[in-house]
Design a protein around this motif. Structure first.
Motif, PDB file in Angstrom:
ATOM      1  N   TYR A 159      42.397  56.061  43.220  1.00 31.11           N
ATOM      2  CA  TYR A 159      41.183  55.777  42.453  1.00 31.11           C
ATOM      3  C   TYR A 159      40.081  56.778  42.787  1.00 31.11           C
ATOM      4  CZ  TYR A 159      36.941  53.609  40.828  1.00 31.11           C
ATOM      5  OH  TYR A 159      35.737  53.402  40.212  1.00 31.11           O
ATOM      6  N   ALA A 271      33.074  52.464  47.218  1.00 25.16           N
ATOM      7  CA  ALA A 271      32.546  51.189  46.719  1.00 25.16           C
ATOM      8  C   ALA A 271      33.666  50.449  46.010  1.00 25.16           C
ATOM      9  CB  ALA A 271      31.412  51.456  45.743  1.00 25.16           C
ATOM     10  N   ASN A 272      33.682  49.138  46.142  1.00 22.00           N
ATOM     11  CA  ASN A 272      34.753  48.349  45.518  1.00 22.00           C
ATOM     12  C   ASN A 272      34.173  47.179  44.734  1.00 22.00           C
ATOM     13  OD1 ASN A 272      35.797  49.470  48.262  1.00 22.00           O
ATOM     14  ND2 ASN A 272      37.587  49.204  46.987  1.00 22.00           N
ATOM     15  N   PRO A 273      34.741  46.917  43.559  1.00 21.12           N
ATOM     16  CA  PRO A 273      34.269  45.757  42.800  1.00 21.12           C
ATOM     17  C   PRO A 273      34.931  44.465  43.292  1.00 21.12           C
ATOM     18  CG  PRO A 273      35.865  47.027  41.501  1.00 21.12           C
ATOM     19  CD  PRO A 273      35.766  47.697  42.832  1.00 21.12           C
ATOM     20  N   SER A 275      34.460  40.090  42.579  1.00 19.59           N
ATOM     21  CA  SER A 275      33.734  39.030  41.868  1.00 19.59           C
ATOM     22  C   SER A 275      33.042  38.115  42.861  1.00 19.59           C
ATOM     23  CB  SER A 275      34.712  38.199  41.049  1.00 19.59           C
ATOM     24  OG  SER A 275      35.339  39.020  40.110  1.00 19.59           O
ATOM     25  N   THR A 288      35.385  37.095  47.774  1.00 23.56           N
ATOM     26  CA  THR A 288      36.647  36.778  48.450  1.00 23.56           C
ATOM     27  C   THR A 288      37.644  37.865  48.067  1.00 23.56           C
ATOM     28  OG1 THR A 288      36.150  34.428  48.370  1.00 23.56           O
ATOM     29  CG2 THR A 288      38.458  35.036  48.736  1.00 23.56           C
ATOM     30  N   LYS A 290      41.320  39.991  48.538  1.00 22.74           N
ATOM     31  CA  LYS A 290      42.708  40.047  49.002  1.00 22.74           C
ATOM     32  C   LYS A 290      42.981  41.482  49.437  1.00 22.74           C
ATOM     33  CE  LYS A 290      47.355  39.176  47.244  1.00 22.74           C
ATOM     34  NZ  LYS A 290      47.903  38.181  48.140  1.00 22.74           N
ATOM     35  N   GLY A 293      44.225  47.484  49.871  1.00 19.60           N
ATOM     36  CA  GLY A 293      44.240  48.802  50.503  1.00 19.60           C
ATOM     37  C   GLY A 293      43.323  48.759  51.717  1.00 19.60           C
ATOM     38  N   ALA A 295      40.097  49.444  52.300  1.00 21.06           N
ATOM     39  CA  ALA A 295      38.756  48.839  52.232  1.00 21.06           C
ATOM     40  C   ALA A 295      38.832  47.321  52.203  1.00 21.06           C
ATOM     41  CB  ALA A 295      38.024  49.349  50.998  1.00 21.06           C
ATOM     42  N   SER A 296      39.672  46.779  51.319  1.00 21.76           N
ATOM     43  CA  SER A 296      39.730  45.323  51.202  1.00 21.76           C
ATOM     44  C   SER A 296      40.372  44.695  52.445  1.00 21.76           C
ATOM     45  CB  SER A 296      40.477  44.922  49.934  1.00 21.76           C
ATOM     46  OG  SER A 296      41.650  45.694  49.792  1.00 21.76           O
ATOM     47  N   THR A 337      39.008  34.044  41.852  1.00 16.72           N
ATOM     48  CA  THR A 337      37.660  34.076  42.436  1.00 16.72           C
ATOM     49  C   THR A 337      36.537  33.790  41.419  1.00 16.72           C
ATOM     50  OG1 THR A 337      37.744  36.497  42.324  1.00 16.72           O
ATOM     51  CG2 THR A 337      38.190  35.501  44.475  1.00 16.72           C
ATOM     52  N   PHE A 442      41.111  42.769  36.745  1.00 13.36           N
ATOM     53  CA  PHE A 442      40.824  43.301  38.078  1.00 13.36           C
ATOM     54  C   PHE A 442      41.315  44.746  38.155  1.00 13.36           C
ATOM     55  CE2 PHE A 442      40.198  39.337  40.975  1.00 13.36           C
ATOM     56  CZ  PHE A 442      39.049  39.062  40.280  1.00 13.36           C
TER      57      PHE A 442
HETATM   58  C1  FAD Z   1      35.758  43.621  37.930  1.00 19.98           C
HETATM   59  C2  FAD Z   1      36.660  43.493  39.143  1.00 19.98           C
HETATM   60  C3  FAD Z   1      36.542  42.406  39.973  1.00 19.98           C
HETATM   61  C4  FAD Z   1      37.382  42.295  41.076  1.00 19.98           C
HETATM   62  N1  FAD Z   1      37.263  41.176  41.874  1.00 19.98           N
HETATM   63  C5  FAD Z   1      38.095  41.028  42.923  1.00 19.98           C
HETATM   64  C6  FAD Z   1      38.000  39.866  43.763  1.00 19.98           C
HETATM   65  O1  FAD Z   1      37.168  38.987  43.561  1.00 19.98           O
HETATM   66  N2  FAD Z   1      38.862  39.790  44.812  1.00 19.98           N
HETATM   67  C7  FAD Z   1      39.812  40.750  45.069  1.00 19.98           C
HETATM   68  O2  FAD Z   1      40.561  40.618  46.024  1.00 19.98           O
HETATM   69  N3  FAD Z   1      39.919  41.861  44.284  1.00 19.98           N
HETATM   70  C8  FAD Z   1      39.077  42.025  43.234  1.00 19.98           C
HETATM   71  N4  FAD Z   1      39.177  43.146  42.458  1.00 19.98           N
HETATM   72  C9  FAD Z   1      40.158  44.167  42.827  1.00 19.98           C
HETATM   73  C10 FAD Z   1      39.549  45.030  43.937  1.00 19.98           C
HETATM   74  O3  FAD Z   1      38.440  45.731  43.448  1.00 19.98           O
HETATM   75  C11 FAD Z   1      40.547  46.035  44.476  1.00 19.98           C
HETATM   76  O4  FAD Z   1      41.656  45.350  44.973  1.00 19.98           O
HETATM   77  C12 FAD Z   1      39.895  46.796  45.617  1.00 19.98           C
HETATM   78  O5  FAD Z   1      38.862  47.582  45.116  1.00 19.98           O
HETATM   79  C13 FAD Z   1      40.959  47.617  46.314  1.00 19.98           C
HETATM   80  O6  FAD Z   1      40.321  48.566  47.134  1.00 19.98           O
HETATM   81  P1  FAD Z   1      41.003  49.134  48.463  1.00 19.98           P
HETATM   82  O7  FAD Z   1      40.216  50.333  48.843  1.00 19.98           O
HETATM   83  O8  FAD Z   1      41.180  48.058  49.451  1.00 19.98           O
HETATM   84  O9  FAD Z   1      42.446  49.520  48.024  1.00 19.98           O
HETATM   85  P2  FAD Z   1      42.954  50.868  47.385  1.00 19.98           P
HETATM   86  O10 FAD Z   1      44.376  51.030  47.802  1.00 19.98           O
HETATM   87  O11 FAD Z   1      42.019  51.981  47.605  1.00 19.98           O
HETATM   88  O12 FAD Z   1      42.894  50.458  45.859  1.00 19.98           O
HETATM   89  C14 FAD Z   1      43.893  49.677  45.277  1.00 19.98           C
HETATM   90  C15 FAD Z   1      43.606  49.655  43.773  1.00 19.98           C
HETATM   91  O13 FAD Z   1      42.364  48.978  43.566  1.00 19.98           O
HETATM   92  C16 FAD Z   1      41.659  49.589  42.504  1.00 19.98           C
HETATM   93  N5  FAD Z   1      40.339  50.088  42.968  1.00 19.98           N
HETATM   94  C17 FAD Z   1      40.021  50.625  44.164  1.00 19.98           C
HETATM   95  N6  FAD Z   1      38.724  50.940  44.217  1.00 19.98           N
HETATM   96  C18 FAD Z   1      38.221  50.625  43.011  1.00 19.98           C
HETATM   97  C19 FAD Z   1      36.928  50.734  42.426  1.00 19.98           C
HETATM   98  N7  FAD Z   1      35.895  51.235  43.095  1.00 19.98           N
HETATM   99  N8  FAD Z   1      36.779  50.318  41.146  1.00 19.98           N
HETATM  100  C20 FAD Z   1      37.824  49.820  40.439  1.00 19.98           C
HETATM  101  N9  FAD Z   1      39.055  49.675  40.942  1.00 19.98           N
HETATM  102  C21 FAD Z   1      39.251  50.074  42.209  1.00 19.98           C
HETATM  103  C22 FAD Z   1      42.469  50.762  42.024  1.00 19.98           C
HETATM  104  O14 FAD Z   1      43.206  50.372  40.888  1.00 19.98           O
HETATM  105  C23 FAD Z   1      43.380  51.037  43.173  1.00 19.98           C
HETATM  106  O15 FAD Z   1      44.580  51.626  42.758  1.00 19.98           O
HETATM  107  C24 FAD Z   1      38.349  43.297  41.360  1.00 19.98           C
HETATM  108  C25 FAD Z   1      38.443  44.407  40.526  1.00 19.98           C
HETATM  109  C26 FAD Z   1      37.607  44.517  39.446  1.00 19.98           C
HETATM  110  C27 FAD Z   1      37.708  45.714  38.562  1.00 19.98           C
END
Ligand code: FAD
Length: 445
Positions: A159, A271-273, A275, A288, A290, A293, A295-296, A337, A442
């Motif tokens: 991403y 930055a990560n989205p 809800s 909350t 899961k 990767g 960051a989460s 969530t 998501f």
């Molecule tokens: C509108 C929205 C709401 C979300 N709400 C939740 C929630 O409430 N709980 C939850 O567990 N997860 C939620 N997610 C998913 C969450 O954002 C990703 O799992 C998280 O960002 C993963 O980041 P990482 O660095 O841990 O993992 P990484 O391995 O870096 O990312 C895993 C995948 O997450 C996605 N991602 C990473 N960063 C971003 C970003 N900045 N913007 C968009 N997508 C990204 C990409 O598709 C990436 O391939 C939501 C996603 C969106 C778009």
């Protein structure tokens, strides 16, 4: 708990229609002005260059429209939702690519015909002219960004890599602006033309700077968000509570999400989205997450008291768009969530929740959801199993069997992109009117 009665408002103009209407008006008004400018001062040195200019003017309007789509203006975002705006941005982006390429080819062809020279020679001659060179650079960046945004390439990229390349578009915009300014025929064909293009560029850039930079900086300076608690919910799920100053003034609603930066945990540019997993109560916000990767997964180690930078709230996945008293809330995995937060706004009586999980142990926030549904006298179905093993609870017939009056309800769907798309397709087959279907994927890009 913040249990308020949902606002089933019958407005003369529903919020989503108002948002779409505003965007259509923006496009149509600008198209009319651009056609008028073209008709009064659009003639080029030959027919091909005239068409090139026509296409170029439309590329400029499209580019500025693109800025508006990604400016994250709260008014638009609450009405249309960031995921839908992002989809439109994607389509407008590919249209822009072809418009720019057509413009470029026509310019080269037009000058080649004018000079009686081969196109390749003309291209290099044009590259020696500053205004054209800037245009060529802007077009090259747009081509590169479009290439990495093609689904097959995008899927293979991290991403952050994709996003980093995407940011080059701001450079392309700057180059395109100067290109248009130096190409004096569009900017200074009349006083009106000069004023129009300046106002349009300033408006679009102003919207972007306001929505993307000024508003988030102001909100963070005002609310001073900090982590107040970190609560493990399961082995791979954690809730983070965030407090701040005057959170009653933070305009978030149940169902929305924020983009979160944890500078003490992550690098500041990551930055990560996530809800909001509880309806905002004016005292704290909760997400909350899961582990998907680094960051989460690392959120469970964020120290209490550390600063948080919050962008948002974003999204149209709220009761603002509610049209019916009865609701069906469908979640896939951690997509529960925002559904959990929306449940807090449900009145007693007519709510059904379908939660799709692999196994019961994967049901995030299960106890809270169960209690909220029970308090409202609703129905909760935990749908376990894997699609690959034949469990297809979201097939149209299966959905109808679970919720026979599905077409009479507002349906909220949240989960991974593939699941969300499958449910939306089933809802179309079941003739649930589009205005009653609300979704959050998501996955934005
Ligand atoms: C509108 C929205 C709401 C979300 N709400 C939740 C929630 O409430 N709980 C939850 O567990 N997860 C939620 N997610 C998913 C969450 O954002 C990703 O799992 C998280 O960002 C993963 O980041 P990482 O660095 O841990 O993992 P990484 O391995 O870096 O990312 C895993 C995948 O997450 C996605 N991602 C990473 N960063 C971003 C970003 N900045 N913007 C968009 N997508 C990204 C990409 O598709 C990436 O391939 C939501 C996603 C969106 C778009």
């Amino acid at each position: 708990m913040n249990a308020t009665v949902p606002r089933v408002r019958h407005r003369p103009v529903p919020p989503a229609a108002a948002g779409r209407g505003a965007l259509w008006i923006f496009v149509l008004v600008n198209l009319v002005i651009v056609e008028a400018l073209f008709l009064t001062a659009g003639t080029g040195k030959n027919g091909v260059l005239t068409v090139a200019k026509f296409v170029g003017l439309h590329a400029a309007v499209l580019m500025l429209f693109q800025l508006l789509l990604v400016a994250r203006l709260p008014w638009l975002d609450r009405r249309i939702g960031m995921d839908r705006l992002t989809v439109w941005h994607r389509w407008a982006g590919f249209t822009l690519l072809w418009t720019i390429l057509t413009h470029a080819v026509l310019v080269v062809l037009g000058y080649a015909l004018l000079d009686g020279a081969p196109m390749v020679k003309t291209f290099f001659a044009l590259a020696g002219v500053p205004a054209s060179l800037l245009g060529i650079c802007a077009a090259t960046i747009v081509v590169v960004v479009a290439a990495v945004s093609a689904r097959s390439v995008r899927r293979r990229l991290r991403y952050e890599t994709w996003h980093g390349v995407h940011l080059l578009l701001y450079l392309a915009l700057g180059l395109a602006f100067v290109h248009q300014l130096l190409e004096t025929t569009t900017f200074s064909s009349s006083v009106f033309a000069t004023a129009y293009w300046w106002v349009l560029w300033l408006f679009a850039f102003g919207a972007l700077v306001a929505g993307r930079i000024v508003l988030p900086l102001w909100r963070n300076a005002y609310h001073r968000f900090r982590v107040s608690a970190v609560v493990p919910e399961a082995e791979d799920v954690v809730s983070v509570y965030v407090t701040g100053r005057r959170l009653d003034r933070f305009p978030a609603r149940a169902g929305q999400f924020c983009i979160w930066r944890f500078p003490g945990h992550n690098r500041w540019w990551l930055a990560n989205p996530f809800s909001l997993s509880a309806a905002p109560d004016g005292r704290s916000l909760r997400l909350t997450a899961k582990a998907a990767g680094t960051a989460s997964a690392g959120l469970r180690h964020v120290p209490v008291g550390s600063r948080v930078f919050v962008e948002g709230p974003y999204g149209a996945f709220t009761s603002v768009h509610r049209t019916r008293p009865g609701a069906l809330l469908i979640a896939g995995g951690v997509g529960i969530t925002p559904i959990r937060a929306l449940l807090e706004e449900e009145p007693a009586g007519d709510v059904v929740v379908l939660h799709r999980v692999r196994g019961e142990a994967d049901a995030v926030l299960a106890d809270e959801v169960r209690t909220l549904v029970a308090d409202r006298g609703g129905r909760l179905h935990l749908l376990t199993g894997r699609t690959s093993e034949g469990a297809t609870p979201f097939a149209p017939d299966a959905l109808r069997a679970l919720v026979p009056d599905i077409a009479e309800r507002d349906v909220y769907v949240c989960g991974p992109p593939a699941m969300t798309s499958a449910v939306l397709a089933a809802l179309r087959e079941l003739d649930v009117p589009a205005r009653r279907v609300h979704s959050e994927r998501f996955g934005l890009a």
